[in-house]
Design a protein around this motif. Structure first.
Motif, PDB file in Angstrom:
ATOM      1  N   SER A  69      43.661  23.300  44.301  1.00 19.52           N
ATOM      2  CA  SER A  69      42.677  23.125  45.373  1.00 19.52           C
ATOM      3  C   SER A  69      42.573  21.664  45.799  1.00 19.52           C
ATOM      4  N   LYS A  77      36.291  24.113  43.920  1.00 20.23           N
ATOM      5  CA  LYS A  77      37.400  24.807  43.262  1.00 20.23           C
ATOM      6  C   LYS A  77      37.072  26.260  42.939  1.00 20.23           C
ATOM      7  N   ILE A 134      37.769  28.811  44.871  1.00 17.68           N
ATOM      8  CA  ILE A 134      38.922  29.580  45.311  1.00 17.68           C
ATOM      9  C   ILE A 134      40.107  28.630  45.403  1.00 17.68           C
ATOM     10  N   LYS A 135      41.235  29.052  44.880  1.00 17.41           N
ATOM     11  CA  LYS A 135      42.434  28.224  44.948  1.00 17.41           C
ATOM     12  C   LYS A 135      43.649  29.121  45.126  1.00 17.41           C
ATOM     13  N   ASP A 161      44.767  32.619  43.151  1.00 16.56           N
ATOM     14  CA  ASP A 161      43.653  33.378  42.575  1.00 16.56           C
ATOM     15  C   ASP A 161      43.675  34.819  43.080  1.00 16.56           C
ATOM     16  N   VAL A 217      41.349  37.710  44.176  1.00 15.29           N
ATOM     17  CA  VAL A 217      39.968  37.800  44.633  1.00 15.29           C
ATOM     18  C   VAL A 217      39.713  39.182  45.232  1.00 15.29           C
ATOM     19  N   TRP A 245      45.612  38.488  46.335  1.00 14.05           N
ATOM     20  CA  TRP A 245      45.661  37.116  45.819  1.00 14.05           C
ATOM     21  C   TRP A 245      45.710  36.119  46.975  1.00 14.05           C
ATOM     22  N   ASN A 286      36.145  36.775  41.922  1.00 20.40           N
ATOM     23  CA  ASN A 286      37.361  36.018  41.623  1.00 20.40           C
ATOM     24  C   ASN A 286      37.824  36.425  40.231  1.00 20.40           C
ATOM     25  N   SER A 307      40.334  35.657  38.618  1.00 27.10           N
ATOM     26  CA  SER A 307      41.041  34.623  37.839  1.00 27.10           C
ATOM     27  C   SER A 307      40.375  33.262  38.018  1.00 27.10           C
ATOM     28  N   TYR A 308      39.054  33.253  38.104  1.00 25.10           N
ATOM     29  CA  TYR A 308      38.342  31.984  38.347  1.00 25.10           C
ATOM     30  C   TYR A 308      38.501  31.027  37.161  1.00 25.10           C
ATOM     31  N   GLU A 353      42.756  34.330  33.700  1.00 26.64           N
ATOM     32  CA  GLU A 353      43.266  35.555  34.307  1.00 26.64           C
ATOM     33  C   GLU A 353      43.064  36.777  33.422  1.00 26.64           C
ATOM     34  N   ARG A 408      46.939  39.987  39.440  1.00 31.51           N
ATOM     35  CA  ARG A 408      47.629  39.964  40.730  1.00 31.51           C
ATOM     36  C   ARG A 408      48.610  41.128  40.870  1.00 31.51           C
TER      37      ARG A 408
END
Length: 448
Positions: free
Chosen positions: A204, A268, A270-271, A274, A276, A284, A317, A319-320, A323, A386
């Motif tokens: 990010s 950060k 969302i990057k 990820d 979501v 992803w 999210n 995988s915030y 994962e 994912r």
């Protein structure tokens, strides 16, 4: 609107200079001398090639391939330009004619510059643009009408308030902006590449720095272009008020999404990469833009979701922080089932799947006794959300179904018993009549 245009005078000057400076028989001697200089330059290149190569070898930054290109492209025109320059100085000193030599001197200079450009510019539109510009300027200098052409282009002008706009000004802006915009693109790609290769920055932060660098580089190119052509930047101060009004009305959403994008990059949340889930969209994150977030689903659809939605709406999210994702699946069995066997079969269905982790361990829990079934919940963990969550849940449930069929475990469906306390009079009469008829038919059959 335009100032005085003297096109006829300009053409007369051009024709006069061609007749007086070029169409003269005495220039044949200069032409022969120039051919001799060309031949001499060719032999001097052969003699000096090795010495120049050894000299350039001492420059560590130059690779062998680059060094050979420099020598092959620049040595011959450079020697020829030096010889032409020496002859020009000598001819002027002894009051000899220099018309033809001046022409070829300009041509050789242009040739040398174009050759030098090919070392840095690929043969694309920018190279062709710069080459055409150089040859055009050279032609004007050869005809000795360069200054007259500049004055003519400057005369094609009109005034807009305090700002004087001429054709010369527009051409300068196009030339300078084209070169600076190309250089800004090259610099932007270099900076982006350096940022992407940095292992100390999160994805990010890389996106944020890349977008800030591009904005600053291209904005600087525009401002420098306007400043280079003599445009007073204070003349654009009124745009501040206009932009403010625009932001207050038509640009609300755009500004909101832009600021939301900066917040997303800064916190950060969302990057890129990820997994979501927002609304009905699960996928992803492929790209973070100044206005939207690109989310690619398992089906290949790419949703461009406004940045504002990621700030104002509920977002999952997967995988915030990491994962690891726990997947739950509910299953009900009949009350006459062997519950411990059911639990064992469910665990077996979990253990057969590659994507399911053993740490944390999967588990099967009896959750409650329902109206029609005994309810269990399967819990297991995956580390690759994912690749999909519903698909692994589906595989587990299908495996459970197969194991249940093999062991005759029943998955019940809701059943209801209805008790009627009273019926309408018409329905009671109909039922009584039907009952009487049935009884009468039965008695007659017994008598026979």
């Amino acid at each position: 609107m335009f100032e005085g245009i003297k096109l006829e005078n300009y053409l007369e000057i051009l024709i006069e200079k061609i007749q007086n400076n070029l169409l003269v028989w005495s220039n044949l001697i200069e032409l022969i001398l120039f051919l001799l200089l060309v031949i001499a330059s060719y032999f001097l290149k052969k003699i000096l090639y090795k010495q120049v190569d050894e000299l350039l070898t001492k420059i560590d930054a130059l690779r062998e391939r680059k060094r050979i290109r420099i020598i092959d492209q620049l040595l011959y025109p450079l020697i020829l330009m030096i010889l032409v320059g020496i002859y020009y100085v000598a001819a002027v000193s002894f009051d000899l004619p220099v018309v033809i030599i001046s022409i070829f001197g300009n041509l050789v200079s242009a040739w040398l510059i174009v050759k030098a450009i090919t070392l840095f510019f690929p043969r694309n539109r920018m190279f062709r643009f710069l080459s055409a510009l150089i040859w055009l300027v050279t032609a004007l200098r050869i005809l000795n009408i360069y200054q007259e052409t500049i004055n003519f282009l400057d005369s094609l002008a009109f005034n807009s308030g305090n700002l004087r706009i001429s054709l010369l000004l527009i051409i300068k802006i196009v030339i300078i902006f084209s070169v600076l915009f190309w250089l800004a693109g090259k610099l932007s790609r270099i900076v982006t590449s350096r940022i992407d290769k940095s292992d100390d920055l999160t994805p990010s932060v890389k996106v944020l720095l890349t977008k800030m660098a591009k904005f600053l580089i291209f904005t600087s190119a525009i401002l420098f272009t306007l400043s280079a052509v003599g445009v007073d930047l204070s003349a654009f101060a009124f745009l501040g008020g206009a932009v403010g009004v625009g932001l207050g009305f038509g640009l609300q959403k755009i500004v909101s999404n832009f600021i939301s994008g900066i917040i997303i990059l800064a916190d950060k949340s969302i990057k890129p990469g990820d997994v979501v889930e927002i609304g009905d969209v699960y996928g992803w994150v492929k790209k973070l833009d100044t206005r939207f977030v690109s989310v690619v689903t398992r089906s290949g659809k790419e949703f461009l979701i406004p940045n504002e939605d990621f700030i104002t709406k509920e977002v999952i999210n997967w995988s915030y922080s990491d994962e690891l994702v726990r997947v739950d699946a509910k299953v009900g069995v009949a009350y006459n089932s062997d519950l411990r066997l059911v639990q064992k079969l469910m665990m077996k269905a979990i253990e057969e799947k590659d994507r399911i982790l053993t740490d944390p361990e999967p588990n099967v829990l009896l959750t409650d006794f329902g109206d029609s079934s005994v309810n269990f919940e399967i819990r297991f963990w995956i580390s690759d959300p994912r690749n999909g969550i519903q698909n692994i849940r589906s595989k587990v449930l299908l495996s459970v179904w197969d194991h249940f069929k093999e062991n005759e475990i029943e998955i019940p469906f809701p059943q209801r018993d209805y008790h009627l306390k009273s019926l309408p009079d018409d329905l009671n009469k109909y039922l009584n009549d039907a009952k009487s008829k049935t009884k009468k038919v039965k008695e007659e059959s017994e008598e026979n």
